[in-house]
Scaffold this motif. Sequence first.
Motif, short mmCIF file in Angstrom:
data_model
loop_
_atom_site.label_atom_id
_atom_site.label_comp_id
_atom_site.label_asym_id
_atom_site.label_seq_id
_atom_site.Cartn_x
_atom_site.Cartn_y
_atom_site.Cartn_z
N ALA A 128 2.90 -9.43 -6.37
CA ALA A 128 2.32 -8.53 -5.36
C ALA A 128 3.36 -7.61 -4.74
O ALA A 128 3.01 -6.59 -4.13
CB ALA A 128 1.62 -9.35 -4.27
N LEU A 129 4.64 -7.95 -4.86
CA LEU A 129 5.70 -7.15 -4.25
C LEU A 129 6.25 -6.09 -5.20
O LEU A 129 7.10 -5.30 -4.81
CB LEU A 129 6.85 -8.06 -3.80
CG LEU A 129 6.49 -9.12 -2.76
CD1 LEU A 129 7.71 -9.98 -2.47
CD2 LEU A 129 5.95 -8.50 -1.49
N GLY A 213 3.26 0.25 3.23
CA GLY A 213 3.34 -0.39 1.92
C GLY A 213 3.98 -1.76 1.98
O GLY A 213 3.54 -2.70 1.31
N ARG A 217 1.97 -5.13 0.76
CA ARG A 217 2.50 -5.97 -0.32
C ARG A 217 2.89 -7.35 0.19
O ARG A 217 2.65 -8.36 -0.48
CB ARG A 217 3.69 -5.29 -0.99
CG ARG A 217 3.31 -4.04 -1.79
CD ARG A 217 4.49 -3.52 -2.60
NE ARG A 217 5.62 -3.12 -1.77
CZ ARG A 217 5.76 -1.92 -1.22
NH1 ARG A 217 4.83 -0.99 -1.40
NH2 ARG A 217 6.83 -1.63 -0.49
N PHE A 221 1.31 -10.85 -1.10
CA PHE A 221 2.14 -11.97 -1.60
C PHE A 221 1.76 -13.27 -0.90
O PHE A 221 1.54 -14.29 -1.56
CB PHE A 221 3.61 -11.66 -1.37
CG PHE A 221 4.48 -12.88 -1.26
CD1 PHE A 221 4.69 -13.71 -2.35
CD2 PHE A 221 5.09 -13.21 -0.05
CE1 PHE A 221 5.48 -14.85 -2.25
CE2 PHE A 221 5.88 -14.34 0.06
CZ PHE A 221 6.07 -15.17 -1.04
#
Length: 230
Positions: A128-129, A213, A217, A221
């Motif tokens: 997710a990052l 952002g 993210r 995560f």
Amino acid sequence: MLKTATVIRHVAFEDLGSFADTLSGRGYDVRYLEAGCDSLDSARDADLLILLGGPVSSNDEGLYPWLGREIRLVRDRMDRNLPLLGICLGAQLMARALGARVYTAKSKEIGFSPIVLTEAGGRSPLAALAGGPVLHWHGETFELPDGAERLASTDLCTNQAFRIGPRVMACQFHPEATDGGFERWLIGHHVELRAEGVDLGGLRETERNERAGLRARGAAFLRAWLDELD
């Protein structure tokens, strides 16, 4: 019944940041313990334990004897396969609990830049990052512990994240520090920033421009990792 998330905080301004809303939304009752001041007894059986960052070294037990207690707590929870997330100093304490060496990195890593995911990292919640920067703020790093799976690296530090199964996750970087309170970090770490010649204005501007952002993210995560615990 609410689940308990016990959070060990090593310095006041390095808190859960943007992770707080995600944990609350997933039904966790968040309780902070202040390192070196509060008893760790309640952390032993908490549904989730999170160890946050801080400016001390995980090797400084001679100066800060409570570090030894944290390491023993971490080892106990890992032995019982209880959920554990370590960030920065927290990750280094986890590495030490697993018998790995924590040592001075070849240079300090302070600022925003991407991590490079390993193949395993691309299959993990850290996926997710991908696609954007994370906050790095450390002068030490660690060897990969025996039995751990490397998830991410940077040019300066080979071991940026590892996990042992789905319940034990360690991140040397800071995916949580995006709640609009970043100025507290710049104040609290003033001496280090000046000593390292870090461009304070540039760091502030990057955080402001990347905040949305970073938050999105980071939350993705944490949600993905919590999904693996259920």
